[in-house]
Design a protein around this motif. Structure first.
Motif, PDB file in Angstrom:
ATOM      1  N   PHE A 164      43.337  22.739  -9.695  1.00  0.00           N
ATOM      2  CA  PHE A 164      42.389  23.354 -10.612  1.00  0.00           C
ATOM      3  C   PHE A 164      42.440  22.725 -12.006  1.00  0.00           C
ATOM      4  O   PHE A 164      41.566  22.955 -12.827  1.00  0.00           O
ATOM      5  N   GLY A 165      43.461  21.936 -12.263  1.00  0.00           N
ATOM      6  CA  GLY A 165      43.669  21.388 -13.600  1.00  0.00           C
ATOM      7  C   GLY A 165      44.810  22.116 -14.285  1.00  0.00           C
ATOM      8  O   GLY A 165      45.067  23.287 -14.023  1.00  0.00           O
ATOM      9  N   GLY A 166      45.481  21.424 -15.176  1.00  0.00           N
ATOM     10  CA  GLY A 166      46.687  21.972 -15.795  1.00  0.00           C
ATOM     11  C   GLY A 166      46.520  22.420 -17.230  1.00  0.00           C
ATOM     12  O   GLY A 166      47.512  22.494 -17.969  1.00  0.00           O
ATOM     13  N   TYR A 167      45.290  22.725 -17.649  1.00  0.00           N
ATOM     14  CA  TYR A 167      45.045  23.078 -19.045  1.00  0.00           C
ATOM     15  C   TYR A 167      44.579  24.522 -19.164  1.00  0.00           C
ATOM     16  O   TYR A 167      43.781  24.997 -18.345  1.00  0.00           O
ATOM     17  N   ASN A 168      45.075  25.212 -20.190  1.00  0.00           N
ATOM     18  CA  ASN A 168      44.566  26.538 -20.464  1.00  0.00           C
ATOM     19  C   ASN A 168      43.158  26.407 -21.046  1.00  0.00           C
ATOM     20  O   ASN A 168      42.917  25.622 -21.969  1.00  0.00           O
ATOM     21  N   THR A 169      42.229  27.174 -20.491  1.00  0.00           N
ATOM     22  CA  THR A 169      40.815  27.023 -20.854  1.00  0.00           C
ATOM     23  C   THR A 169      40.560  27.288 -22.333  1.00  0.00           C
ATOM     24  O   THR A 169      39.855  26.511 -23.006  1.00  0.00           O
ATOM     25  N   ILE A 170      41.126  28.367 -22.866  1.00  0.00           N
ATOM     26  CA  ILE A 170      40.891  28.710 -24.274  1.00  0.00           C
ATOM     27  C   ILE A 170      41.519  27.666 -25.189  1.00  0.00           C
ATOM     28  O   ILE A 170      40.923  27.242 -26.194  1.00  0.00           O
ATOM     29  N   ASP A 171      42.699  27.218 -24.846  1.00  0.00           N
ATOM     30  CA  ASP A 171      43.382  26.193 -25.637  1.00  0.00           C
ATOM     31  C   ASP A 171      42.548  24.914 -25.686  1.00  0.00           C
ATOM     32  O   ASP A 171      42.273  24.359 -26.752  1.00  0.00           O
ATOM     33  N   ALA A 172      42.122  24.443 -24.511  1.00  0.00           N
ATOM     34  CA  ALA A 172      41.360  23.195 -24.447  1.00  0.00           C
ATOM     35  C   ALA A 172      40.045  23.302 -25.208  1.00  0.00           C
ATOM     36  O   ALA A 172      39.680  22.407 -25.978  1.00  0.00           O
ATOM     37  N   LEU A 173      39.327  24.400 -25.020  1.00  0.00           N
ATOM     38  CA  LEU A 173      38.017  24.538 -25.661  1.00  0.00           C
ATOM     39  C   LEU A 173      38.142  24.741 -27.165  1.00  0.00           C
ATOM     40  O   LEU A 173      37.278  24.284 -27.925  1.00  0.00           O
ATOM     41  N   THR A 174      39.203  25.405 -27.614  1.00  0.00           N
ATOM     42  CA  THR A 174      39.417  25.544 -29.056  1.00  0.00           C
ATOM     43  C   THR A 174      39.681  24.179 -29.681  1.00  0.00           C
ATOM     44  O   THR A 174      39.114  23.831 -30.726  1.00  0.00           O
ATOM     45  N   THR A 175      40.520  23.391 -29.026  1.00  0.00           N
ATOM     46  CA  THR A 175      40.838  22.060 -29.529  1.00  0.00           C
ATOM     47  C   THR A 175      39.603  21.171 -29.578  1.00  0.00           C
ATOM     48  O   THR A 175      39.345  20.481 -30.573  1.00  0.00           O
ATOM     49  N   LEU A 176      38.800  21.191 -28.524  1.00  0.00           N
ATOM     50  CA  LEU A 176      37.611  20.352 -28.470  1.00  0.00           C
ATOM     51  C   LEU A 176      36.511  20.860 -29.403  1.00  0.00           C
ATOM     52  O   LEU A 176      35.664  20.084 -29.847  1.00  0.00           O
ATOM     53  N   SER A 177      36.522  22.147 -29.717  1.00  0.00           N
ATOM     54  CA  SER A 177      35.568  22.683 -30.682  1.00  0.00           C
ATOM     55  C   SER A 177      35.886  22.189 -32.087  1.00  0.00           C
ATOM     56  O   SER A 177      34.984  22.024 -32.911  1.00  0.00           O
ATOM     57  N   TYR A 178      37.163  21.963 -32.357  1.00  0.00           N
ATOM     58  CA  TYR A 178      37.573  21.466 -33.667  1.00  0.00           C
ATOM     59  C   TYR A 178      37.329  19.968 -33.791  1.00  0.00           C
ATOM     60  O   TYR A 178      37.106  19.444 -34.881  1.00  0.00           O
ATOM     61  N   ASP A 179      37.336  19.271 -32.661  1.00  0.00           N
ATOM     62  CA  ASP A 179      37.090  17.826 -32.672  1.00  0.00           C
ATOM     63  C   ASP A 179      35.655  17.553 -33.109  1.00  0.00           C
ATOM     64  O   ASP A 179      34.759  18.383 -32.959  1.00  0.00           O
ATOM     65  N   PHE A 186      31.200  22.418 -27.139  1.00  0.00           N
ATOM     66  CA  PHE A 186      32.448  23.078 -26.766  1.00  0.00           C
ATOM     67  C   PHE A 186      32.618  24.427 -27.465  1.00  0.00           C
ATOM     68  O   PHE A 186      33.240  25.340 -26.918  1.00  0.00           O
ATOM     69  N   ARG A 187      32.051  24.574 -28.651  1.00  0.00           N
ATOM     70  CA  ARG A 187      32.126  25.858 -29.352  1.00  0.00           C
ATOM     71  C   ARG A 187      31.360  26.931 -28.573  1.00  0.00           C
ATOM     72  O   ARG A 187      31.800  28.070 -28.475  1.00  0.00           O
ATOM     73  N   ASN A 188      30.211  26.552 -28.020  1.00  0.00           N
ATOM     74  CA  ASN A 188      29.458  27.504 -27.208  1.00  0.00           C
ATOM     75  C   ASN A 188      30.197  27.836 -25.917  1.00  0.00           C
ATOM     76  O   ASN A 188      30.205  28.994 -25.472  1.00  0.00           O
ATOM     77  N   GLU A 189      30.818  26.824 -25.301  1.00  0.00           N
ATOM     78  CA  GLU A 189      31.586  27.090 -24.089  1.00  0.00           C
ATOM     79  C   GLU A 189      32.798  27.981 -24.389  1.00  0.00           C
ATOM     80  O   GLU A 189      33.195  28.808 -23.568  1.00  0.00           O
ATOM     81  N   LEU A 190      33.380  27.819 -25.566  1.00  0.00           N
ATOM     82  CA  LEU A 190      34.477  28.691 -25.980  1.00  0.00           C
ATOM     83  C   LEU A 190      33.992  30.135 -26.092  1.00  0.00           C
ATOM     84  O   LEU A 190      34.669  31.066 -25.634  1.00  0.00           O
ATOM     85  N   TYR A 191      32.822  30.322 -26.700  1.00  0.00           N
ATOM     86  CA  TYR A 191      32.247  31.667 -26.779  1.00  0.00           C
ATOM     87  C   TYR A 191      32.060  32.245 -25.374  1.00  0.00           C
ATOM     88  O   TYR A 191      32.376  33.417 -25.116  1.00  0.00           O
ATOM     89  N   GLN A 192      31.540  31.432 -24.459  1.00  0.00           N
ATOM     90  CA  GLN A 192      31.312  31.898 -23.092  1.00  0.00           C
ATOM     91  C   GLN A 192      32.631  32.273 -22.414  1.00  0.00           C
ATOM     92  O   GLN A 192      32.700  33.246 -21.649  1.00  0.00           O
ATOM     93  N   ALA A 193      33.688  31.504 -22.676  1.00  0.00           N
ATOM     94  CA  ALA A 193      34.998  31.811 -22.097  1.00  0.00           C
ATOM     95  C   ALA A 193      35.552  33.125 -22.650  1.00  0.00           C
ATOM     96  O   ALA A 193      36.116  33.946 -21.910  1.00  0.00           O
ATOM     97  N   LEU A 194      35.402  33.341 -23.952  1.00  0.00           N
ATOM     98  CA  LEU A 194      35.847  34.596 -24.556  1.00  0.00           C
ATOM     99  C   LEU A 194      35.036  35.771 -24.019  1.00  0.00           C
ATOM    100  O   LEU A 194      35.569  36.883 -23.841  1.00  0.00           O
TER     101      LEU A 194
END
Length: 451
Positions: A164-179, A186-194
Motif C-alpha cells: 500500500f506504500g509506506g507513507y502516512n497520508t497526512i504527513d505526505a500531503l502536508t509536506t507536499l502542500s508546503y512544497d 496537494f493542499r486540496n487533497e490534504l483537505y479531502q484526507a482530513l
C-alpha cells in the motif's frame, strides 16, 4: 531515559543486586516508580521532539494559516488538534525528492510494459483472479466493469494488495502542500484526507499509502475516495485498506462513473499499412473501425479487425513510427482518467487480457531505434519553446502537449508526423537555421581555375 540510566547504574554497581533483603525490597519498590518516571519523561521528550521548535518561522506561519483554512472549510477543530499534535516538518523531505525524481533514460512504452506486465505478475494475477472471482462477480454485474480489469488495476497499483506504500497520508500531503511545485493540488487533497477522518472517524496514523497520498488496495487519492468510495460489505464503514470488497466495489464504481463502456475492450496491438499517414495517430483522432479497415489497419497477424464497423477508435504509436501500434477504444481513455499515462493504460489493458484469456506470457518486442534519453526530449522541448509556438514543461516527458507540438515541428521538418522525437528530428534541430528554418543550406559553388 531515566530507566536506561537506572539500568546502567545497576550494571556499574552489581553489588546492589546482592544487597540485603531490606535493600532489595526497597529497590523492588522503587523500580516501578523509576520506570514510570522514566517512561513519562520519554513520552515528554518525544512530545517535545514533535513540537515545531526546530521548524523555520515561515513554516510555522504557513502551518497556522493551513489549520485556519481547514477549519474554515469545515474540518473540525478536534481533527486538526489531533492530527497536528505531531510535527510534519521535514528539513529534507523524501516525498519531495520522489516528486521531482527523473530517471536517466526515458522509459519506452515497451520497457514499461515488460516491467509492469511480466511473467510473475501475470501468473499471480491469474491466481488471485480465480480466488476473488466469486466476490467480484456481483460487483462486475452491478457496475459493468469486468472482473479481470478490476484485478489488473489491483495488481498494478498495489501488487495485489501486498504494498500500500509506506507513507502516512497526512504527513505526505502536508509536506507536499508546503512544497512549491504543486501546492494547490496537494493542499486540496490534504483537505479531502482530513474530511475522511472527520466523516468516518478514522485513525489518521493508520492511513498509510504512497508518497503522493494515494491510499488502499487501489491507491485512491483522498478526493477520489470522497467522491466514489462505497460500503460494499454493509458494515457502515468504508475501509479501502482492510476490506477488499469495499475497495474493489469503490474501484468499479469510480470506473463506471467516469465513463466505462460495458461490453467493450480497451484495444489491441495492430499492424499498419506501408503508406500509413502518421498524422492520423493520437488518442483524440477518432475514426470508425470501418474507416481504419479501409486505410489498411489490421491485427498483428494481418487479419481483419474483429469489431463493428461503426465503433469509434483511435490509433496510437507511443514509440513513434518505428514502434508498436495500437487501436484503442473509449475504455482506454477511461483508464487514462485513472492515471494520465498511455503506458499505464496499455499495461492495464494488456494485463487484463492476459488474466482473462489464459495465453502464455510473451515479452513485448522493442525496436532499439526508438530509445531516447530524457535529456534529448528536454532538448526538443526547449527548442520548441524557443520558437515561441508552444509553452511546454521542459521535463523530459512525452505528454500529450509535447507530442502534439512535435507533430507540428515534424511537419515543418518534412518528417513523418508521428509525434515522437527521434534522432532524425534531433539532427534537424542541431542544423536548424533561424533564417531559413529546417531547409538544408546549399553549399557555395566551387570556383575552378581555368588557367
Amino acid at each position: 531515559m531515566l530507566f536506561f540510566i537506572f539500568l546502567s547504574f545497576i550494571y556499574k554497581f552489581p553489588g546492589i543486586i546482592t544487597a540485603g533483603k531490606t535493600k532489595r525490597k526497597i529497590l523492588m519498590k522503587l523500580s516501578p516508580h523509576i520506570l514510570a518516571v522514566s517512561l513519562a519523561l520519554s513520552v515528554a521528550t518525544s512530545a517535545c521532539a514533535n513540537v515545531t521548535t526546530f521548524a523555520p518561522p515561515e513554516y510555522l506561519a504557513w502551518l497556522d494559516d493551513l489549520k485556519k483554512e481547514m477549519v474554515d472549510r469545515g474540518i473540525s477543530q478536534k481533527t486538526i488538534d489531533t492530527v497536528y499534535a505531531q510535527d510534519f516538518y521535514h528539513p529534507d523531505p523524501e516525498v519531495v525528492k520522489i516528486d521531482r525524481k527523473q530517471v536517466e533514460f526515458a522509459l519506452t512504452s515497451t520497457d514499461y510494459l515488460n516491467r509492469v506486465v511480466n511473467k510473475t505478475r501475470v501468473e499471480q494475477a491469474r491466481k488471485r483472479y480465480r480466488e476473488v472471482l466469486p466476490l467480484l462477480e456481483p460487483i462486475s454485474k452491478k457496475y459493468g466493469v469486468p472482473a479481470n480489469y478490476i484485478v489488473a488495476f489491483w495488481a498494478v497499483e498495489t501488487n495485489l494488495g501486498s504494498n500500500f506504500g509506506g507513507y502516512n497520508t497526512i504527513d505526505a500531503l502536508t509536506t507536499l502542500s508546503y512544497d512549491k511545485r504543486r501546492p494547490a493540488f496537494f493542499r486540496n487533497e490534504l483537505y479531502q484526507a482530513l474530511k475522511i477522518i472527520d466523516t468516518w472517524n478514522i485513525d489518521f496514523t493508520r492511513m498509510q499509502g504512497s508518497w503522493a497520498g494515494a491510499m488502499g488496495h487501489f491507491q485512491f487519492m483522498p478526493s477520489t475516495f470522497n467522491a466514489y468510495a462505497v460500503d460494499a460489505d454493509g458494515d457502515k464503514q468504508i475501509d479501502i485498506w482492510h476490506s477488499f470488497e469495499d475497495a474493489a466495489a469503490s474501484a468499479a464504481n469510480y470506473l463506471s462513473s467516469i465513463g466505462w463502456q460495458k461490453n467493450q475492450t480497451w484495444g489491441l496491438p495492430v499492424s499498419l499499412p506501408w503508406n500509413f499517414n502518421f498524422a492520423d495517430t493520437g488518442r483524440n483522432n477518432y475514426k470508425s473501425v470501418g474507416e481504419w479497415k479501409k486505410i489498411g489497419v489490421k491485427t498483428l497477424n494481418r487479419r481483419k479487425l474483429p469489431y463493428n464497423d461503426n465503433l469509434k477508435a483511435a490509433v496510437i504509436i507511443p514509440e513513434g513510427s518505428k514502434g508498436n501500434a495500437y487501436l484503442v477504444f473509449e475504455n482506454f481513455k477511461v483508464i487514462m482518467k485513472w492515471n494520465r499515462s498511455e503506458n499505464y493504460a496499455l499495461a492495464i489493458g494488456t494485463l487484463a487480457d492476459y488474466i482473462a484469456d489464459g495465453k502464455a506470457w510473451k515479452p513485448a518486442k522493442e525496436n532499439p531505434a526508438v530509445r531516447l534519453k530524457t535529456d534529448d526530449i528536454i532538448k526538443v522541448q526547449s527548442f520548441i519553446n524557443r520558437l515561441g509556438l508552444f509553452k511546454l514543461d521542459e521535463d523530459g516527458q512525452l505528454g500529450s502537449k509535447t507530442r502534439e507540438a512535435v507533430k507540428k515541428i515534424q511537419k515543418e521538418a518534412l518528417l513523418p508526423q508521428d509525434g515522437y522525437p527521434d534522432y532524425k528530428l534531433l539532427r534537424k534541430i542541431n542544423d536548424y537555421n533561424p533564417e531559413i528554418g529546417f531547409a538544408v543550406p546549399v553549399p557555395d559553388r566551387k570556383l575552378h581555375n581555368k588557367n
